[in-house]
Motif scaffolding. Structure first.
Motif, PDB file in Angstrom:
ATOM      1  N   PRO A 102       0.835  -1.205   0.000  1.00 50.98           N
ATOM      2  CA  PRO A 102       0.000   0.000   0.000  1.00 50.98           C
ATOM      3  C   PRO A 102       0.868   1.252   0.000  1.00 50.98           C
ATOM      4  O   PRO A 102       1.993   1.250   0.521  1.00 50.98           O
ATOM      5  N   VAL A 103       0.337   2.318  -0.576  1.00 52.05           N
ATOM      6  CA  VAL A 103       1.059   3.587  -0.658  1.00 52.05           C
ATOM      7  C   VAL A 103       0.220   4.682  -0.001  1.00 52.05           C
ATOM      8  O   VAL A 103      -0.970   4.833  -0.294  1.00 52.05           O
ATOM      9  N   LEU A 104       0.863   5.449   0.872  1.00 51.91           N
ATOM     10  CA  LEU A 104       0.223   6.593   1.518  1.00 51.91           C
ATOM     11  C   LEU A 104       0.821   7.863   0.933  1.00 51.91           C
ATOM     12  O   LEU A 104       2.041   8.068   0.967  1.00 51.91           O
ATOM     13  N   PHE A 105      -0.023   8.743   0.381  1.00 58.57           N
ATOM     14  CA  PHE A 105       0.415  10.014  -0.183  1.00 58.57           C
ATOM     15  C   PHE A 105       0.227  11.121   0.854  1.00 58.57           C
ATOM     16  O   PHE A 105      -0.835  11.221   1.489  1.00 58.57           O
ATOM     17  N   LEU A 106       1.253  11.972   1.000  1.00 54.06           N
ATOM     18  CA  LEU A 106       1.208  13.073   1.967  1.00 54.06           C
ATOM     19  C   LEU A 106       1.373  14.404   1.232  1.00 54.06           C
ATOM     20  O   LEU A 106       2.373  14.611   0.536  1.00 54.06           O
ATOM     21  N   HIS A 107       0.403  15.288   1.391  1.00 46.41           N
ATOM     22  CA  HIS A 107       0.478  16.585   0.720  1.00 46.41           C
ATOM     23  C   HIS A 107       1.342  17.568   1.510  1.00 46.41           C
ATOM     24  O   HIS A 107       1.736  17.306   2.661  1.00 46.41           O
ATOM     25  N   GLY A 108       1.633  18.704   0.899  1.00 44.94           N
ATOM     26  CA  GLY A 108       2.503  19.691   1.504  1.00 44.94           C
ATOM     27  C   GLY A 108       1.757  20.829   2.179  1.00 44.94           C
ATOM     28  O   GLY A 108       0.540  20.771   2.390  1.00 44.94           O
ATOM     29  N   TYR A 109       2.518  21.860   2.492  1.00 44.11           N
ATOM     30  CA  TYR A 109       1.985  23.035   3.178  1.00 44.11           C
ATOM     31  C   TYR A 109       0.924  23.746   2.340  1.00 44.11           C
ATOM     32  O   TYR A 109       1.096  23.970   1.146  1.00 44.11           O
ATOM     33  N   ASN A 110      -0.171  24.108   2.997  1.00 45.67           N
ATOM     34  CA  ASN A 110      -1.254  24.855   2.363  1.00 45.67           C
ATOM     35  C   ASN A 110      -1.756  24.167   1.089  1.00 45.67           C
ATOM     36  O   ASN A 110      -2.129  24.819   0.124  1.00 45.67           O
ATOM     37  N   ALA A 111      -1.750  22.842   1.121  1.00 40.93           N
ATOM     38  CA  ALA A 111      -2.191  22.065  -0.048  1.00 40.93           C
ATOM     39  C   ALA A 111      -3.291  21.098   0.389  1.00 40.93           C
ATOM     40  O   ALA A 111      -3.843  21.213   1.483  1.00 40.93           O
ATOM     41  N   ALA A 112      -3.600  20.142  -0.452  1.00 39.91           N
ATOM     42  CA  ALA A 112      -4.685  19.204  -0.171  1.00 39.91           C
ATOM     43  C   ALA A 112      -4.402  17.879  -0.869  1.00 39.91           C
ATOM     44  O   ALA A 112      -3.410  17.741  -1.604  1.00 39.91           O
ATOM     45  N   VAL A 113      -5.294  16.915  -0.651  1.00 36.44           N
ATOM     46  CA  VAL A 113      -5.106  15.586  -1.235  1.00 36.44           C
ATOM     47  C   VAL A 113      -5.148  15.624  -2.757  1.00 36.44           C
ATOM     48  O   VAL A 113      -4.690  14.679  -3.413  1.00 36.44           O
ATOM     49  N   THR A 114      -5.669  16.695  -3.328  1.00 28.89           N
ATOM     50  CA  THR A 114      -5.729  16.808  -4.789  1.00 28.89           C
ATOM     51  C   THR A 114      -4.342  16.862  -5.417  1.00 28.89           C
ATOM     52  O   THR A 114      -4.202  16.649  -6.618  1.00 28.89           O
ATOM     53  N   GLN A 177      -3.459  -2.462   9.408  1.00 28.43           N
ATOM     54  CA  GLN A 177      -4.452  -3.352   9.999  1.00 28.43           C
ATOM     55  C   GLN A 177      -5.511  -3.771   8.977  1.00 28.43           C
ATOM     56  O   GLN A 177      -5.885  -4.947   8.907  1.00 28.43           O
ATOM     57  N   ALA A 178      -5.958  -2.829   8.167  1.00 25.05           N
ATOM     58  CA  ALA A 178      -7.039  -3.133   7.218  1.00 25.05           C
ATOM     59  C   ALA A 178      -6.564  -3.965   6.038  1.00 25.05           C
ATOM     60  O   ALA A 178      -7.300  -4.823   5.526  1.00 25.05           O
ATOM     61  N   THR A 179      -5.334  -3.726   5.568  1.00 27.12           N
ATOM     62  CA  THR A 179      -4.837  -4.403   4.365  1.00 27.12           C
ATOM     63  C   THR A 179      -3.984  -5.628   4.676  1.00 27.12           C
ATOM     64  O   THR A 179      -3.571  -6.338   3.755  1.00 27.12           O
ATOM     65  N   HIS A 180      -3.676  -5.841   5.958  1.00 23.54           N
ATOM     66  CA  HIS A 180      -2.886  -6.993   6.413  1.00 23.54           C
ATOM     67  C   HIS A 180      -1.446  -6.958   5.896  1.00 23.54           C
ATOM     68  O   HIS A 180      -0.849  -8.002   5.622  1.00 23.54           O
ATOM     69  N   PHE A 181      -0.893  -5.748   5.759  1.00 19.14           N
ATOM     70  CA  PHE A 181       0.520  -5.568   5.430  1.00 19.14           C
ATOM     71  C   PHE A 181       1.256  -5.092   6.685  1.00 19.14           C
ATOM     72  O   PHE A 181       0.722  -4.294   7.458  1.00 19.14           O
ATOM     73  N   ASP A 182       2.488  -5.576   6.856  1.00 21.09           N
ATOM     74  CA  ASP A 182       3.303  -5.128   7.989  1.00 21.09           C
ATOM     75  C   ASP A 182       3.957  -3.777   7.721  1.00 21.09           C
ATOM     76  O   ASP A 182       4.277  -3.040   8.659  1.00 21.09           O
ATOM     77  N   MET A 183       4.184  -3.481   6.426  1.00 17.58           N
ATOM     78  CA  MET A 183       4.843  -2.236   6.053  1.00 17.58           C
ATOM     79  C   MET A 183       4.123  -1.616   4.859  1.00 17.58           C
ATOM     80  O   MET A 183       3.471  -2.320   4.080  1.00 17.58           O
ATOM     81  N   ILE A 184       4.266  -0.303   4.715  1.00 18.39           N
ATOM     82  CA  ILE A 184       3.702   0.399   3.561  1.00 18.39           C
ATOM     83  C   ILE A 184       4.780   1.308   2.983  1.00 18.39           C
ATOM     84  O   ILE A 184       5.866   1.447   3.543  1.00 18.39           O
ATOM     85  N   ASP A 185       4.483   1.934   1.840  1.00 18.71           N
ATOM     86  CA  ASP A 185       5.353   2.926   1.232  1.00 18.71           C
ATOM     87  C   ASP A 185       4.698   4.298   1.329  1.00 18.71           C
ATOM     88  O   ASP A 185       3.476   4.408   1.477  1.00 18.71           O
ATOM     89  N   VAL A 186       5.507   5.336   1.241  1.00 20.93           N
ATOM     90  CA  VAL A 186       5.006   6.708   1.360  1.00 20.93           C
ATOM     91  C   VAL A 186       5.554   7.553   0.210  1.00 20.93           C
ATOM     92  O   VAL A 186       6.739   7.452  -0.142  1.00 20.93           O
ATOM     93  N   VAL A 187       4.679   8.364  -0.374  1.00 25.86           N
ATOM     94  CA  VAL A 187       5.081   9.350  -1.378  1.00 25.86           C
ATOM     95  C   VAL A 187       4.637  10.706  -0.847  1.00 25.86           C
ATOM     96  O   VAL A 187       3.450  10.915  -0.563  1.00 25.86           O
ATOM     97  N   ALA A 188       5.583  11.619  -0.690  1.00 22.87           N
ATOM     98  CA  ALA A 188       5.299  12.894  -0.035  1.00 22.87           C
ATOM     99  C   ALA A 188       5.754  14.063  -0.884  1.00 22.87           C
ATOM    100  O   ALA A 188       6.826  14.020  -1.494  1.00 22.87           O
ATOM    101  N   HIS A 189       4.939  15.108  -0.910  1.00 27.16           N
ATOM    102  CA  HIS A 189       5.304  16.334  -1.622  1.00 27.16           C
ATOM    103  C   HIS A 189       5.657  17.428  -0.621  1.00 27.16           C
ATOM    104  O   HIS A 189       4.974  17.607   0.385  1.00 27.16           O
ATOM    105  N   SER A 190       6.747  18.144  -0.890  1.00 24.43           N
ATOM    106  CA  SER A 190       7.134  19.328  -0.136  1.00 24.43           C
ATOM    107  C   SER A 190       7.226  19.034   1.359  1.00 24.43           C
ATOM    108  O   SER A 190       7.955  18.147   1.792  1.00 24.43           O
ATOM    109  N   LYS A 191       6.472  19.765   2.190  1.00 24.71           N
ATOM    110  CA  LYS A 191       6.534  19.580   3.641  1.00 24.71           C
ATOM    111  C   LYS A 191       6.181  18.164   4.067  1.00 24.71           C
ATOM    112  O   LYS A 191       6.637  17.691   5.118  1.00 24.71           O
ATOM    113  N   GLY A 192       5.389  17.456   3.259  1.00 26.13           N
ATOM    114  CA  GLY A 192       5.057  16.077   3.586  1.00 26.13           C
ATOM    115  C   GLY A 192       6.293  15.208   3.758  1.00 26.13           C
ATOM    116  O   GLY A 192       6.284  14.243   4.529  1.00 26.13           O
TER     117      GLY A 192
END
Length: 351
Positions: A102-114, A177-192
């Motif tokens: 699974p991948v979790l995306f993190l937005h930056g300062y004064n931004a949004a999930v878009t 917990q929901a996806t039954h993975f022990d680890m995930i990946d993260v993609v982050a923009h700017s402050k994220g």
């Protein structure tokens, strides 16, 4: 690059001279350049009212970038009074790979999930990469088992890093917990990117790979002068309040360097960078930086940046893999084909 000693003299040139110089470097249309530089010259004259020469220089550089960036970065979507552009999705021509986690995306300062809608839409083109949509503290219990792509929306878009770490921690646990993975990946923009690095200081056992896009790992010069710039010239604030928390958040972007008294200019970022060995102990990193857009730095202006963060700051993590996106503004980097392809290749290579 324009040296600091010469920047004010350069900024003070007539609009025609400035337009010629910018057009020479960027091959832009004269009409838009003339308009942008005329507006910049008007604002620079206002900056001359400041008493301190260094303040005038800093304000002049920020003003020039504020009023010319729409032309330099978005030639067809020029809006002279706001740095607010129409984002055009540029997905890669190739098909997306199957992601190992699974991948979790993190937005930056004064931004949004878009910020990550385009990347998530392209990645979800593979049937195994189910799009879980927006996540927030209000719906963490609703994650479906087969979803793989999640865009975390922080409670406010300008929270301090410490507050975002709390929300990231809750999201990571809920996804695992929901996806039954022990680890995930993260993609982050700017402050994220700073947010996820701070999270790894607390828990470095849940994140396998991290991609940071246009993250100011060594800070951003524009942040150092932002508070002064707004206070001195009365510029509009984003967000439109003057809360202490907002100003504290801005200070977390200050450049990591020494003050004349020997103390760090940004104590938070200095501690975060000192803890880098722990952050990368169990986690692979790809740092993607922008280049080809005029960006403020200590010595003046450089073309090695995205308009906010220099390429050097965005790729400053020792041992991390490095990616590059050319000629795109800071807020648009994650929507480019280059950023999507580099991100997908890195994540799919971490099985």
């Amino acid at each position: 690059m324009l040296e600091k000693d010469n920047i004010w003299r350069w900024l003070a040139r007539p609009a025609e001279d400035l337009a010629d110089k910018v057009r020479e470097a960027e091959e832009l249309t004269s009409q838009k350049v003339q308009l942008a530089l005329q507006l910049a010259s008007q604002k620079i004259r206002e900056a001359r009212k400041l008493s301190n020469p260094q303040e005038r220089t800093a304000a002049g550089m920020a003003l020039l970038m504020r009023w010319t960036m729409p032309v330099l970065g978005e030639r067809d979507n020029y809006q002279p009074r706001r740095l607010n552009f129409i984002k055009t999705a540029q997905p890669p021509e190739c098909s997306p790979p199957r992601l190992p986690r699974p991948v979790l995306f993190l937005h930056g300062y004064n931004a949004a999930v878009t910020e990550f809608c385009e990347m998530a839409a392209w990645l979800s083109g593979h049937e195994a990469n189910g799009d879980g949509g927006r996540l927030g503290l209000d719906n963490l219990s609703e994650i479906t088992e087969n979803a793989r792509l999640f865009r975390l929306e922080f409670t406010t878009p300008y929270q301090r890093v410490a507050d975002n770490v709390v929300e990231i921690s809750a999201a990571v646990e809920a996804i695992c917990q929901a996806t039954h993975f022990d680890m995930i990946d993260v993609v982050a923009h700017s402050k994220g990117g700073l947010d996820i690095r701070a999270y790894l200081n607390a828990d470095n056992s849940r994140i396998a790979s991290v991609v940071t896009i246009a993250t100011p790992h060594r800070g951003a010069e524009l942040a150092d002068i932002s508070c002064q710039f707004r206070q001195k010239l009365g510029e509009e604030k984003l967000p439109c309040d003057d809360s202490i928390l907002h100003l504290e958040m801005l200070r977390e972007f200050f450049v990591d360097r020494e003050k004349p008294d020997g103390h760090p200019n940004n104590a938070f970022l200095r501690r975060l960078n000192d803890d880098w060995p722990r952050q990368c102990e169990n986690t692979r990193f790809l740092t993607v930086g922008g280049t080809g857009v005029p960006t403020l730095m200590a010595a003046g202006l450089t073309m090695d940046g995205d308009g906010i963060v220099t390429f050097e700051s965005a790729t400053a993590l020792a041992g991390a893999r490095v990616g590059m996106v050319k000629g795109v503004l800071h807020s648009h980097l994650s929507a480019t084909a280059a950023a999507m392809k580099q991100t997908a290749d890195f994540l799919s290579d971490s099985q």
